[in-house]
Design a protein around this motif. Structure first.
Motif, PDB file in Angstrom:
ATOM      1  N   ILE A 188       0.849  -1.207   0.000  1.00 15.80           N
ATOM      2  CA  ILE A 188       0.000   0.000   0.000  1.00 15.80           C
ATOM      3  C   ILE A 188       0.881   1.252   0.000  1.00 15.80           C
ATOM      4  CG2 ILE A 188      -1.650   1.341   1.384  1.00 15.80           C
ATOM      5  CD1 ILE A 188      -2.743  -1.406   2.424  1.00 15.80           C
ATOM      6  N   GLN A 189       1.893   1.238   0.871  1.00 17.75           N
ATOM      7  CA  GLN A 189       2.769   2.427   0.958  1.00 17.75           C
ATOM      8  C   GLN A 189       3.545   2.619  -0.337  1.00 17.75           C
ATOM      9  OE1 GLN A 189       1.853   4.205   3.303  1.00 17.75           O
ATOM     10  NE2 GLN A 189       0.996   2.666   4.672  1.00 17.75           N
ATOM     11  N   GLN A 190       3.920   1.505  -0.949  1.00 14.07           N
ATOM     12  CA  GLN A 190       4.659   1.575  -2.223  1.00 14.07           C
ATOM     13  C   GLN A 190       3.785   2.244  -3.301  1.00 14.07           C
ATOM     14  OE1 GLN A 190       5.821  -2.367  -3.392  1.00 14.07           O
ATOM     15  NE2 GLN A 190       6.843  -1.650  -5.261  1.00 14.07           N
ATOM     16  N   ILE A 191       2.521   1.866  -3.342  1.00  9.78           N
ATOM     17  CA  ILE A 191       1.602   2.458  -4.330  1.00  9.78           C
ATOM     18  C   ILE A 191       1.469   3.954  -4.053  1.00  9.78           C
ATOM     19  CG2 ILE A 191      -0.797   2.501  -5.171  1.00  9.78           C
ATOM     20  CD1 ILE A 191      -0.971  -0.513  -4.371  1.00  9.78           C
ATOM     21  N   LYS A 192       1.234   4.298  -2.778  1.00  9.64           N
ATOM     22  CA  LYS A 192       1.015   5.708  -2.433  1.00  9.64           C
ATOM     23  C   LYS A 192       2.256   6.565  -2.649  1.00  9.64           C
ATOM     24  CE  LYS A 192      -1.029   5.968   1.625  1.00  9.64           C
ATOM     25  NZ  LYS A 192      -1.898   5.935   2.807  1.00  9.64           N
ATOM     26  N   VAL A 214      -5.402  -1.548   8.284  1.00  2.90           N
ATOM     27  CA  VAL A 214      -4.957  -0.767   7.111  1.00  2.90           C
ATOM     28  C   VAL A 214      -6.057   0.103   6.491  1.00  2.90           C
ATOM     29  CG1 VAL A 214      -3.063  -2.317   6.458  1.00  2.90           C
ATOM     30  CG2 VAL A 214      -5.354  -2.710   5.512  1.00  2.90           C
ATOM     31  N   LEU A 215      -7.272   0.014   7.014  1.00  4.81           N
ATOM     32  CA  LEU A 215      -8.388   0.747   6.401  1.00  4.81           C
ATOM     33  C   LEU A 215      -8.082   2.246   6.278  1.00  4.81           C
ATOM     34  CD1 LEU A 215     -11.201   0.300   5.233  1.00  4.81           C
ATOM     35  CD2 LEU A 215     -12.154   0.613   7.515  1.00  4.81           C
ATOM     36  N   GLU A 216      -7.437   2.788   7.300  1.00  7.15           N
ATOM     37  CA  GLU A 216      -7.111   4.220   7.298  1.00  7.15           C
ATOM     38  C   GLU A 216      -6.088   4.561   6.219  1.00  7.15           C
ATOM     39  OE1 GLU A 216      -7.574   2.463  10.011  1.00  7.15           O
ATOM     40  OE2 GLU A 216      -8.691   3.647  11.481  1.00  7.15           O
ATOM     41  N   GLU A 217      -5.391   3.581   5.717  1.00  2.96           N
ATOM     42  CA  GLU A 217      -4.275   3.815   4.776  1.00  2.96           C
ATOM     43  C   GLU A 217      -4.700   3.800   3.319  1.00  2.96           C
ATOM     44  OE1 GLU A 217      -1.155   4.490   5.923  1.00  2.96           O
ATOM     45  OE2 GLU A 217      -2.149   4.433   7.884  1.00  2.96           O
ATOM     46  N   VAL A 218      -5.912   3.334   3.032  1.00  6.98           N
ATOM     47  CA  VAL A 218      -6.285   3.121   1.627  1.00  6.98           C
ATOM     48  C   VAL A 218      -7.325   4.133   1.137  1.00  6.98           C
ATOM     49  CG1 VAL A 218      -5.760   0.662   1.750  1.00  6.98           C
ATOM     50  CG2 VAL A 218      -8.116   1.421   2.121  1.00  6.98           C
ATOM     51  N   ASP A 219      -7.363   4.305  -0.178  1.00  5.22           N
ATOM     52  CA  ASP A 219      -8.351   5.192  -0.793  1.00  5.22           C
ATOM     53  C   ASP A 219      -9.638   4.440  -1.115  1.00  5.22           C
ATOM     54  OD1 ASP A 219      -6.732   7.722  -1.240  1.00  5.22           O
ATOM     55  OD2 ASP A 219      -5.427   6.221  -2.146  1.00  5.22           O
ATOM     56  N   MET A 220      -9.510   3.107  -1.324  1.00  4.73           N
ATOM     57  CA  MET A 220     -10.685   2.347  -1.754  1.00  4.73           C
ATOM     58  C   MET A 220     -10.563   0.889  -1.302  1.00  4.73           C
ATOM     59  SD  MET A 220     -12.032   1.919  -5.687  1.00  4.73           S
ATOM     60  CE  MET A 220     -10.990   0.524  -6.141  1.00  4.73           C
ATOM     61  N   VAL A 221     -11.702   0.308  -0.983  1.00  5.26           N
ATOM     62  CA  VAL A 221     -11.764  -1.137  -0.758  1.00  5.26           C
ATOM     63  C   VAL A 221     -12.612  -1.722  -1.875  1.00  5.26           C
ATOM     64  CG1 VAL A 221     -12.557  -2.992   0.754  1.00  5.26           C
ATOM     65  CG2 VAL A 221     -11.522  -0.939   1.749  1.00  5.26           C
ATOM     66  N   LEU A 222     -12.085  -2.764  -2.510  1.00  5.61           N
ATOM     67  CA  LEU A 222     -12.828  -3.457  -3.564  1.00  5.61           C
ATOM     68  C   LEU A 222     -13.412  -4.745  -2.990  1.00  5.61           C
ATOM     69  CD1 LEU A 222     -13.728  -4.538  -6.282  1.00  5.61           C
ATOM     70  CD2 LEU A 222     -11.366  -4.722  -6.980  1.00  5.61           C
ATOM     71  N   ILE A 223     -14.719  -4.776  -2.889  1.00  8.14           N
ATOM     72  CA  ILE A 223     -15.406  -5.989  -2.459  1.00  8.14           C
ATOM     73  C   ILE A 223     -15.723  -6.799  -3.716  1.00  8.14           C
ATOM     74  CG2 ILE A 223     -17.511  -6.912  -1.370  1.00  8.14           C
ATOM     75  CD1 ILE A 223     -15.744  -5.568   0.670  1.00  8.14           C
ATOM     76  N   MET A 224     -15.042  -7.941  -3.865  1.00  6.87           N
ATOM     77  CA  MET A 224     -15.346  -8.819  -5.004  1.00  6.87           C
ATOM     78  C   MET A 224     -16.705  -9.452  -4.763  1.00  6.87           C
ATOM     79  SD  MET A 224     -12.990  -8.646  -7.320  1.00  6.87           S
ATOM     80  CE  MET A 224     -13.947  -9.733  -8.360  1.00  6.87           C
ATOM     81  N   THR A 225     -17.589  -9.295  -5.730  1.00  2.39           N
ATOM     82  CA  THR A 225     -18.938  -9.844  -5.582  1.00  2.39           C
ATOM     83  C   THR A 225     -19.137 -11.087  -6.454  1.00  2.39           C
ATOM     84  OG1 THR A 225     -19.614  -8.037  -7.056  1.00  2.39           O
ATOM     85  CG2 THR A 225     -20.024  -7.731  -4.731  1.00  2.39           C
ATOM     86  N   VAL A 226     -18.025 -11.560  -7.039  1.00  3.36           N
ATOM     87  CA  VAL A 226     -17.929 -12.898  -7.657  1.00  3.36           C
ATOM     88  C   VAL A 226     -16.524 -13.392  -7.307  1.00  3.36           C
ATOM     89  CG1 VAL A 226     -19.435 -12.360  -9.637  1.00  3.36           C
ATOM     90  CG2 VAL A 226     -16.940 -12.085  -9.873  1.00  3.36           C
ATOM     91  N   ASN A 227     -16.259 -14.669  -7.536  1.00  2.00           N
ATOM     92  CA  ASN A 227     -14.882 -15.142  -7.394  1.00  2.00           C
ATOM     93  C   ASN A 227     -14.115 -14.661  -8.623  1.00  2.00           C
ATOM     94  OD1 ASN A 227     -14.828 -16.808  -4.896  1.00  2.00           O
ATOM     95  ND2 ASN A 227     -16.526 -17.796  -5.958  1.00  2.00           N
ATOM     96  N   PRO A 228     -12.990 -13.923  -8.409  1.00  2.00           N
ATOM     97  CA  PRO A 228     -12.337 -13.279  -9.543  1.00  2.00           C
ATOM     98  C   PRO A 228     -11.778 -14.266 -10.568  1.00  2.00           C
ATOM     99  CG  PRO A 228     -10.977 -13.123  -7.576  1.00  2.00           C
ATOM    100  CD  PRO A 228     -12.295 -13.681  -7.143  1.00  2.00           C
ATOM    101  N   GLY A 265      -5.834   0.875  -3.573  1.00  2.00           N
ATOM    102  CA  GLY A 265      -7.012   0.103  -3.180  1.00  2.00           C
ATOM    103  C   GLY A 265      -6.611  -1.287  -2.727  1.00  2.00           C
ATOM    104  N   VAL A 266      -7.455  -1.864  -1.862  1.00  2.00           N
ATOM    105  CA  VAL A 266      -7.251  -3.259  -1.456  1.00  2.00           C
ATOM    106  C   VAL A 266      -8.524  -4.036  -1.786  1.00  2.00           C
ATOM    107  CG1 VAL A 266      -6.891  -4.854   0.464  1.00  2.00           C
ATOM    108  CG2 VAL A 266      -5.588  -2.741   0.358  1.00  2.00           C
ATOM    109  N   ALA A 267      -8.346  -5.187  -2.424  1.00  2.00           N
ATOM    110  CA  ALA A 267      -9.480  -6.031  -2.806  1.00  2.00           C
ATOM    111  C   ALA A 267      -9.570  -7.241  -1.892  1.00  2.00           C
ATOM    112  CB  ALA A 267      -9.311  -6.497  -4.256  1.00  2.00           C
ATOM    113  N   LEU A 268     -10.821  -7.671  -1.651  1.00  2.00           N
ATOM    114  CA  LEU A 268     -11.063  -8.891  -0.871  1.00  2.00           C
ATOM    115  C   LEU A 268     -11.923  -9.839  -1.702  1.00  2.00           C
ATOM    116  CD1 LEU A 268     -12.078  -7.461   2.649  1.00  2.00           C
ATOM    117  CD2 LEU A 268      -9.794  -8.200   1.909  1.00  2.00           C
TER     118      LEU A 268
END
Ligand code: DX5
Ligand code: ZN
Length: 218
Positions: free
Chosen positions: A101-105, A127-141, A112-115
């Motif tokens: 995350i820090q490397q990206i920033k 880490v929630l405070e560290e990110v701009d976006m959370v990606l909730i996968m709504t299918v298995n990627p 963003g972090v995806a789950l």
């Protein structure tokens, strides 16, 4: 809150990718979702740097790059150089999530972090405070055109409650099975960035995006 449509080019016609992206640009969609798959983190291979670089030359759209690759920290510099405006990595794919995350920033791009669907929100606890976006996968990627997994409703709701309780300005992106007929529902659950692949590219791109944008604003 800002509501954003991010069409996923995974469902574009690669024979005329540039043309399709121009249609997306004209459709009023704000971001372009770029799915990178390595055949290891997910059971499919899509495309990489050359395609992103080529698209960067023809559009000024915001490049929302979703990395479905193992050990994404190895390639952050190259994705930034290729033209990414935001890079989202999977928590499951990072041994040192905070470091990535820090490397990206550090490049001045958004992080963003995806789950995956089965990964609990507790992964984000520190880490929630560290990110701009959370990606909730709504299918298995791995593939476009799959159906939205209903239990993701609760995950999106719980994440929205968490973000609001902490007073954070973190976007919630949903990806997988988002269509004109369920986008209002996922918005109601708390999402504000909507990825749509097949729902945008199967048929007329402008008409499809217009239907999604309309239902997002209701
Ligand atoms: C799936 C990708 C998605 C995909 C969504 O692994 O991350 O972005 O393109 O496709 P649809 O909207 O067709 O489910
Ligand atoms: Zn995606």
């Amino acid at each position: 809150m800002e509501y954003i449509l991010s069409p996923s080019i995974l469902s574009a016609d690669f024979n005329k990718l540039g043309e399709d992206v121009k249609h997306v640009e004209q459709s009023g969609a704000q971001w372009l979702h770029i799915d990178v798959m390595d055949g290891s983190f997910v059971p499919n291979i899509s495309f990489g740097f050359p395609v992103i670089k080529a698209l960067r030359k023809i559009t000024g759209m915001f490049f929302d790059v979703h990395l479905m690759i193992v050990d994404p920290g190895k390639y952050i510099d190259e994705f930034v150089a290729a033209g990414a405006d935001m890079i989202t990595v999977h928590a499951e794919a990072c041994t040192h999530l905070d470091r990535v995350i820090q490397q990206i920033k550090s490049h001045g791009v958004k992080a963003g972090v995806a789950l995956n669907p089965g990964t609990p929100l507790s992964q984000l606890d520190y880490v929630l405070e560290e990110v701009d976006m959370v990606l909730i996968m709504t299918v298995n990627p791995g593939y476009g055109g799959q159906s939205y997994i209903p239990y993701c409703d609760r995950k999106i709701k719980e994440l929205r409650e968490l973000i609001d309780a902490k007073g954070l300005n973190v976007d919630i992106q949903v990806d997988g099975g988002i269509k004109a007929d369920n986008v209002a529902h996922v918005k109601e659950c708390g999402a504000n960035v909507f990825v749509a692949g097949s729902a945008v590219f199967d048929g007329n791109i402008e008409d499809n995006a217009a239907a999604l944008l309309k239902n997002m604003s209701e």
